[in-house]
Design a protein around this motif. Structure first.
Motif, PDB file in Angstrom:
ATOM      1  N   MET A   1     -64.129   6.450 -27.273  1.00 55.42           N
ATOM      2  CA  MET A   1     -64.028   7.186 -28.531  1.00 55.42           C
ATOM      3  C   MET A   1     -63.380   6.318 -29.619  1.00 55.42           C
ATOM      4  N   ILE A   2     -62.341   5.578 -29.222  1.00 61.51           N
ATOM      5  CA  ILE A   2     -61.654   4.697 -30.173  1.00 61.51           C
ATOM      6  C   ILE A   2     -62.619   3.624 -30.687  1.00 61.51           C
ATOM      7  N   GLU A   3     -63.474   3.137 -29.782  1.00 65.54           N
ATOM      8  CA  GLU A   3     -64.438   2.101 -30.185  1.00 65.54           C
ATOM      9  C   GLU A   3     -65.407   2.628 -31.234  1.00 65.54           C
ATOM     10  N   LEU A   4     -65.848   3.880 -31.075  1.00 65.57           N
ATOM     11  CA  LEU A   4     -66.751   4.477 -32.061  1.00 65.57           C
ATOM     12  C   LEU A   4     -66.038   4.669 -33.393  1.00 65.57           C
ATOM     13  N   LEU A   5     -64.775   5.078 -33.350  1.00 63.00           N
ATOM     14  CA  LEU A   5     -64.018   5.250 -34.591  1.00 63.00           C
ATOM     15  C   LEU A   5     -63.854   3.924 -35.318  1.00 63.00           C
ATOM     16  N   ARG A   6     -63.597   2.862 -34.566  1.00 67.06           N
ATOM     17  CA  ARG A   6     -63.460   1.542 -35.190  1.00 67.06           C
ATOM     18  C   ARG A   6     -64.774   1.083 -35.807  1.00 67.06           C
ATOM     19  N   ARG A   7     -65.865   1.380 -35.102  1.00 68.63           N
ATOM     20  CA  ARG A   7     -67.166   0.881 -35.535  1.00 68.63           C
ATOM     21  C   ARG A   7     -67.740   1.675 -36.704  1.00 68.63           C
ATOM     22  N   PHE A   8     -67.528   3.008 -36.698  1.00 69.95           N
ATOM     23  CA  PHE A   8     -68.189   3.853 -37.695  1.00 69.95           C
ATOM     24  C   PHE A   8     -67.224   4.604 -38.609  1.00 69.95           C
ATOM     25  N   GLY A   9     -65.925   4.533 -38.332  1.00 67.27           N
ATOM     26  CA  GLY A   9     -64.989   5.335 -39.112  1.00 67.27           C
ATOM     27  C   GLY A   9     -64.447   4.670 -40.358  1.00 67.27           C
ATOM     28  N   GLY A  10     -64.755   3.376 -40.572  1.00 67.43           N
ATOM     29  CA  GLY A  10     -64.169   2.650 -41.694  1.00 67.43           C
ATOM     30  C   GLY A  10     -64.457   3.282 -43.047  1.00 67.43           C
ATOM     31  N   LYS A  11     -65.713   3.643 -43.303  1.00 68.26           N
ATOM     32  CA  LYS A  11     -66.084   4.195 -44.608  1.00 68.26           C
ATOM     33  C   LYS A  11     -65.554   5.600 -44.826  1.00 68.26           C
ATOM     34  N   PHE A  12     -65.075   6.235 -43.752  1.00 69.15           N
ATOM     35  CA  PHE A  12     -64.530   7.598 -43.868  1.00 69.15           C
ATOM     36  C   PHE A  12     -63.014   7.610 -43.718  1.00 69.15           C
ATOM     37  N   ARG A  13     -62.391   6.434 -43.836  1.00 67.42           N
ATOM     38  CA  ARG A  13     -60.954   6.349 -43.599  1.00 67.42           C
ATOM     39  C   ARG A  13     -60.165   7.215 -44.566  1.00 67.42           C
ATOM     40  N   ARG A  14     -60.580   7.251 -45.836  1.00 65.84           N
ATOM     41  CA  ARG A  14     -59.818   8.039 -46.806  1.00 65.84           C
ATOM     42  C   ARG A  14     -59.914   9.533 -46.497  1.00 65.84           C
ATOM     43  N   SER A 303     -68.935  11.465 -23.559  1.00 64.94           N
ATOM     44  CA  SER A 303     -70.136  11.237 -24.373  1.00 64.94           C
ATOM     45  C   SER A 303     -70.050   9.900 -25.101  1.00 64.94           C
ATOM     46  N   ALA A 304     -68.851   9.583 -25.622  1.00 57.95           N
ATOM     47  CA  ALA A 304     -68.686   8.325 -26.351  1.00 57.95           C
ATOM     48  C   ALA A 304     -68.943   7.123 -25.448  1.00 57.95           C
ATOM     49  N   SER A 305     -68.507   7.208 -24.186  1.00 60.78           N
ATOM     50  CA  SER A 305     -68.741   6.091 -23.271  1.00 60.78           C
ATOM     51  C   SER A 305     -70.229   5.902 -23.015  1.00 60.78           C
ATOM     52  N   ARG A 306     -70.991   7.020 -22.976  1.00 63.47           N
ATOM     53  CA  ARG A 306     -72.437   6.919 -22.790  1.00 63.47           C
ATOM     54  C   ARG A 306     -73.111   6.334 -24.026  1.00 63.47           C
ATOM     55  N   ILE A 307     -72.597   6.701 -25.217  1.00 67.47           N
ATOM     56  CA  ILE A 307     -73.141   6.135 -26.460  1.00 67.47           C
ATOM     57  C   ILE A 307     -72.838   4.642 -26.538  1.00 67.47           C
ATOM     58  N   ASN A 308     -71.591   4.283 -26.224  1.00 65.73           N
ATOM     59  CA  ASN A 308     -71.209   2.870 -26.275  1.00 65.73           C
ATOM     60  C   ASN A 308     -71.985   2.036 -25.255  1.00 65.73           C
ATOM     61  N   GLU A 309     -72.323   2.660 -24.124  1.00 63.91           N
ATOM     62  CA  GLU A 309     -73.096   1.942 -23.111  1.00 63.91           C
ATOM     63  C   GLU A 309     -74.429   1.468 -23.690  1.00 63.91           C
ATOM     64  N   VAL A 310     -75.039   2.309 -24.536  1.00 62.10           N
ATOM     65  CA  VAL A 310     -76.299   1.933 -25.164  1.00 62.10           C
ATOM     66  C   VAL A 310     -76.060   0.912 -26.278  1.00 62.10           C
ATOM     67  N   LEU A 311     -75.073   1.196 -27.148  1.00 59.52           N
ATOM     68  CA  LEU A 311     -74.815   0.311 -28.279  1.00 59.52           C
ATOM     69  C   LEU A 311     -74.375  -1.079 -27.831  1.00 59.52           C
TER      70      LEU A 311
END
Length: 490
Positions: A1-14, A303-311
């Motif tokens: 989950m943390i990996e997804l936040l790092r990868r996709f959360g930057g533009k939503f940080r504010r 779910s995040a681990s399954r998504i990261n497995e693909v990415l």
């Protein structure tokens, strides 16, 4: 989950800062509310002062309005973050899946990829939304209520120190047993998706062989397997709320009992006891909601681990660094040594390590302008051999060359434009006949399209369509016969 936040959360940080900050302001008002109510009871109701009751009532109403205003802002931030991240994750997944080679697609399986891009992303979206809205609220409210209660009376605060670990123990007991089930649930959903896809895409075959009953049994068994796991999780999770509310209500009873005695001896006021009860309720209710948040985050983590497995899956076939291959026109070749259109040198390929070769030590050379037919029994590797030419698969041993250059040296776009491929299973996409025919060349004119239709012996039935080239094509070309689909594919 943390990996997804790092990868996709930057533009939503504010948004992820503004939302929790607004929620924090709401929590502060929630923590102040019991104190205001205590003052209303002691200075208003206890002293029979109507003006004090009205004064504190207006204050409570103002606090509620301000709190709701900040809550609405937080809700919007949560929606923008969760929906935005979900959209970006789906887009990235879809883009990455289209970069994977056949080997990776075979490994994951289409039903599993569909489940990951839909259900798994939904779980992550839910977790992100609740994280922005609730992650700071309930822990802060629980700790703040406990501190405020201890500040009122240390003796009654001992009840907190007994109730809170009791609820924490129940929570740990349930979660430790629930977490393994959540990963099983996602795997069971993959199985259901697989059976649905097979049954629906092969509906004609199923009916032709009168296998509807068999397919219903398969689906029912898969659904029952998923239901058994879901029920097991539900039974464990159902322990949380009754037990925690039992502990909370017993704690409230203890507070009223001990607090009533202290009121009688003048150590506490009635308003302070009510404030203490409110803080007790807020603390234990917060723990319950934290438990529910952990359940959601646990599902999202699976779910995040399954998504990261693909990415994180690296495509085995890439053209990074490959330069365009220079191709000579036939008229420009002159007396140059003719280059074979296609050549294979001891090429072998197998589906997975340890599997028998589907293509074994094939060597051939096809000159320009010549035709080669490959015959063989079912499963002899004819389609697999052809798949090596446009690099749908890479030969494990040996080499495959097109126009004198190894296919591994070609940019994939150029190679697959030079190599025309008609798949074994005809495949059309929703749209029109024109939109399907122009997949290879978007700038193709009507004359070129009709010429191609003539060659493929498809022009007659297209002419018979009232809309001609603009006749609609349903998903999978279901409004055409099998032969018509094949000819349009050619």
């Amino acid at each position: 989950m943390i990996e997804l936040l790092r990868r996709f959360g930057g533009k939503f940080r504010r948004y992820m800062v503004i939302g929790p900050a607004c929620k924090l302001i709401e929590v502060i008002f929630d923590l102040l509310t019991p104190l205001v109510i205590a003052q209303m009871i002691d200075k208003g109701i206890g002293a029979h002062d109507v003006s004090a009751v009205v004064h504190y009532g207006i204050l409570l109403a103002a606090m509620a309005v301000i709190g709701i205003s900040f809550t609405l802002v937080c809700q919007k931030m949560a929606a923008l973050t969760s929906q935005g991240m979900g959209t970006d994750i789906r887009g990235a997944l879809y883009e990455h899946i289209n970069k994977l080679s056949y080997a990776e697609l075979d490994r994951f399986g289409t039903p599993s990829l569909i489940t990951r891009i839909t259900n798994d992303v939904n779980q992550v979206q839910l977790a992100v939304a609740l994280g922005v809205r609730m992650l700071i609220r309930w822990p802060f409210l629980a700790v703040g209520s406990m501190i405020a209660a201890l500040a009122i009376d240390l003796k009654l605060g001992m009840i907190f120190l007994i109730c809170t670990p009791a609820i924490g123990l129940v929570f740990w007991f349930v979660m430790a047993r629930c977490i393994p089930y959540y990963k099983q649930l996602q795997a069971k959903l993959d199985r259901i998706a697989l059976i649905c896809r097979e049954g629906l895409s092969g509906a004609r075959v199923v009916r032709a062989f009168v296998r509807e009953g068999h397919e219903r049994e398969r689906f029912a068994q898969a659904a029952d397997d998923q239901a058994r796991v879901a029920i097991a999780v539900g039974k464990l999770s159902s322990i949380l709320n009754p037990v925690t509310f039992l502990v909370m209500n017993l704690g409230v009873c203890a507070i009223l009992w001990v607090g009533g005695i202290q009121v009688n001896v003048g150590e506490l006021t009635q308003g302070q006891v009510m404030a203490f009860v409110n803080y007790m309720t807020q603390t234990l209710t917060s723990i319950v909601y934290v438990a529910n948040l952990v359940v959601v985050f646990t599902k999202a983590s699976a779910s995040a681990s399954r998504i990261n497995e693909v990415l994180n899956c690296v495509p085995s076939i890439t053209d990074e660094g490959n330069q365009p291959v220079a191709l000579l026109e036939p008229s420009a070749m002159g007396n140059a040594v003719p280059v074979p259109a296609l050549s294979l040198s001891h090429a072998s390929f197998s589906f997975g390590a340890g599997a028998a070769n589907a293509v074994n030590d094939v060597t051939l050379e096809l000159p320009l302008g010549k035709t080669l037919g490959i015959i063989g029994g079912t499963g002899s590797g004819k389609s697999t051999l052809v798949s090596l030419i446009p690099r749908l698969y890479d030969a494990g041993v040996g080499s495959v060359s097109v126009m004198g250059s190894d296919v591994r040296a070609w940019p994939l776009d150029q190679l697959r434009h030079v190599v025309a491929t008609v798949p074994q299973r005809a495949s059309l996409v929703s749209g029109t006949i024109r939109s399907n025919l122009t997949w290879r060349d978007e700038s193709a004119t009507d004359e070129e399209l009709w010429a191609a239709l003539d060659i493929a012996q498809a022009s007659e039935f297209v002419h018979n369509k009232p809309q001609g080239l603009d006749a609609p094509v349903e998903a999978g070309g279901k409004n055409f016969s099998g032969g018509q689909r094949q000819r349009l594919t050619i």
